[in-house]
Design a protein around this motif. Structure first.
Motif, PDB file in Angstrom:
ATOM      1  N   THR A  56      -6.236  11.397  -5.148  1.00  0.00           N
ATOM      2  CA  THR A  56      -5.601  10.172  -5.630  1.00  0.00           C
ATOM      3  C   THR A  56      -5.672   9.060  -4.588  1.00  0.00           C
ATOM      4  O   THR A  56      -5.663   7.874  -4.923  1.00  0.00           O
ATOM      5  N   ALA A  77       3.271  10.571  -6.271  1.00  0.00           N
ATOM      6  CA  ALA A  77       4.430  11.136  -6.973  1.00  0.00           C
ATOM      7  C   ALA A  77       4.117  11.361  -8.451  1.00  0.00           C
ATOM      8  O   ALA A  77       4.430  12.425  -9.020  1.00  0.00           O
ATOM      9  N   GLY A  78       3.491  10.370  -9.088  1.00  0.00           N
ATOM     10  CA  GLY A  78       3.149  10.522 -10.504  1.00  0.00           C
ATOM     11  C   GLY A  78       2.174  11.649 -10.737  1.00  0.00           C
ATOM     12  O   GLY A  78       2.334  12.455 -11.678  1.00  0.00           O
ATOM     13  N   ILE A 121       3.948   1.614  -1.176  1.00  0.00           N
ATOM     14  CA  ILE A 121       4.562   1.782  -2.505  1.00  0.00           C
ATOM     15  C   ILE A 121       3.529   2.297  -3.501  1.00  0.00           C
ATOM     16  O   ILE A 121       3.818   3.201  -4.320  1.00  0.00           O
ATOM     17  N   LEU A 122       2.322   1.744  -3.422  1.00  0.00           N
ATOM     18  CA  LEU A 122       1.256   2.180  -4.333  1.00  0.00           C
ATOM     19  C   LEU A 122       0.891   3.638  -4.088  1.00  0.00           C
ATOM     20  O   LEU A 122       0.719   4.420  -5.038  1.00  0.00           O
ATOM     21  N   LYS A 123       0.799   4.027  -2.812  1.00  0.00           N
ATOM     22  CA  LYS A 123       0.488   5.424  -2.488  1.00  0.00           C
ATOM     23  C   LYS A 123       1.580   6.358  -2.997  1.00  0.00           C
ATOM     24  O   LYS A 123       1.286   7.406  -3.588  1.00  0.00           O
ATOM     25  N   PHE A 124       2.822   5.992  -2.744  1.00  0.00           N
ATOM     26  CA  PHE A 124       3.930   6.836  -3.190  1.00  0.00           C
ATOM     27  C   PHE A 124       3.935   6.986  -4.712  1.00  0.00           C
ATOM     28  O   PHE A 124       4.120   8.095  -5.232  1.00  0.00           O
ATOM     29  N   SER A 125       3.701   5.882  -5.399  1.00  0.00           N
ATOM     30  CA  SER A 125       3.719   5.926  -6.869  1.00  0.00           C
ATOM     31  C   SER A 125       2.593   6.810  -7.399  1.00  0.00           C
ATOM     32  O   SER A 125       2.805   7.637  -8.300  1.00  0.00           O
ATOM     33  N   LEU A 126       1.409   6.650  -6.842  1.00  0.00           N
ATOM     34  CA  LEU A 126       0.271   7.440  -7.304  1.00  0.00           C
ATOM     35  C   LEU A 126       0.485   8.929  -7.025  1.00  0.00           C
ATOM     36  O   LEU A 126       0.290   9.777  -7.909  1.00  0.00           O
ATOM     37  N   LYS A 144       0.836  -1.209   0.000  1.00  0.00           N
ATOM     38  CA  LYS A 144       0.000   0.000   0.000  1.00  0.00           C
ATOM     39  C   LYS A 144       0.866   1.253   0.000  1.00  0.00           C
ATOM     40  O   LYS A 144       0.549   2.235  -0.691  1.00  0.00           O
TER      41      LYS A 144
END
Length: 376
Positions: A200, A157-158, A150-155, A148
């Motif tokens: 997000t 940040a993107g 990693i998914l939060k950071f990716s979303l 979760k």
């Protein structure tokens, strides 16, 4: 217990199990849902009250940087200046804090409801155990939390990169704007970007909230043995309850048999049913059933009646009707008054005859007046 017995948790949790879990503070909670609510409503509150906060801050800084000599050296005037400078900030800041606090309460109670547990708040040695801490760090739940994160950071940040690209020229334009418009505009851009980034997390919350609810329900599931044990603890052991009921029936039977010698008459079937009647005009307005029974109990009632010289009258229809329509201690039904009156009259006349005080009574009729609805 499931681990000890090897049984699977296949049974739905009982209401008692759910209540005990709530008392321990074990309820469905989604941190992502609470965080999302706080961030989104913080952004909304910033959009609503941000301009007021920006203007208040601008006026506060301007006022505090333009103090004259008298205001600087006069402590009484300094407090007055601070009060007037801060007055513009009080309302927008208070409303902002209120909205954020309300969002925090709603977001954290939306899934599992409001719950406070002293047991959950109390310190536990197991929570301070290094071994259990290591297990939590490398367990399945920790892996899910890592995914979760990693998914939060990716979303975030993107999406942050996309927002910066979208607002790039507008951000650069802030340098040529004059205050306080530039401050208000900067806060407006910040609030919109903040709101977009917060939205997000709705994707994460939409996945996490159902999962947390499912996982909590799964943890509360019980084995078949746990359900049986809970039933025993709450309702009592069926074997013990059965034994208690048998003892109660035996005690009731003994009390009933003890009352047979006081009966005026025992009517019989003649072999399967026995009903003992007593007519006490001082205590009741009608004859009462003081004992009744079938088969072995009926035989016992007859034996006690014979041993105590209680008259026994054979009347199958009346006996069955009394047995099925009354309980021990009840008065006989009004519709059977006539039939029972004939039996009692016969018994009293027979007693007088046996004492040499009257004539032999006429034998009872085989068919006594019993209504069709009371025939059994």
């Amino acid at each position: 217990m499931a681990e000890d017995s090897g049984q699977e948790r296949t049974e739905e949790p009982t209401s008692k199990k759910i209540d005990e879990a709530r008392k321990k503070g074990q309820i469905a909670r989604s941190k992502e849902l609470g965080t999302t609510f706080v961030l989104i409503f913080s952004a909304i509150a910033l959009l609503m009250y941000g301009p007021g906060i920006a203007k208040g801050l601008y006026n506060l800084m301007g006022r505090m940087l333009t103090l004259n000599r008298n205001e600087t050296y006069d402590t009484t005037k300094m407090f007055a200046v601070w009060g007037s400078a801060f007055s513009e900030l009080i309302f927008p800041m208070a409303m902002f804090v209120f909205v954020v606090a309300l969002a925090g309460i709603i977001g954290n109670t939306l899934l599992g409801g409001f719950n406070f547990s002293w047991e959950a708040a109390s310190p536990k040695p197991s929570k301070m155990s290094p071994m259990k801490g290591i297990k939590r760090m490398f367990g399945a739940q920790a892996g899910i939390e890592l995914i979760k994160a990693i998914l939060k950071f990716s979303l975030v940040a993107g999406f942050a990169i996309l927002l910066i690209q979208g607002y790039f020229y507008e951000i650069l334009h802030l340098s040529i704007e004059s205050p306080p418009q530039s401050i208000v505009h900067a806060l407006e851009i910040l609030a919109w970007m903040f709101l977009a980034l917060s939205c997000t997390l709705v994707i994460i919350s939409a996945i996490d909230a159902p999962y947390q609810s499912y996982n909590h329900h799964k943890q509360l599931k019980m084995t078949l043995q746990e359900v049986k044990d809970e039933y025993k603890n709450s309702e009592g052991d069926p074997m013990i309850k059965g034994r208690i009921r048998r003892l109660q029936r035996e005690m009731s039977r003994r009390r009933m048999i003890q009352d047979v010698p006081d009966a005026d008459v025992v009517v019989t079937n003649p072999t399967h049913y026995s009903v003992a009647l007593k007519y006490d005009t001082e205590k009741a307005g009608a004859p009462m059933v003081i004992a009744k029974g079938v088969d072995e109990l009926a035989m016992q009632i007859r034996k006690v009646a014979i041993g105590n010289d209680v008259p026994i009258v054979e009347s199958p229809a009346l006996t069955r009707s009394l047995y099925h329509t009354t309980e021990v201690g009840d008065q006989i039904p009004e519709q059977l008054f006539t039939a029972v009156a004939q039996v009692l009259a016969y018994v009293f006349q027979l007693k007088r005859f046996n004492k040499g005080r009257g004539k032999r009574p006429v034998p009872l009729k085989k068919e006594l007046p019993i209504p069709d609805n009371l025939k059994h």
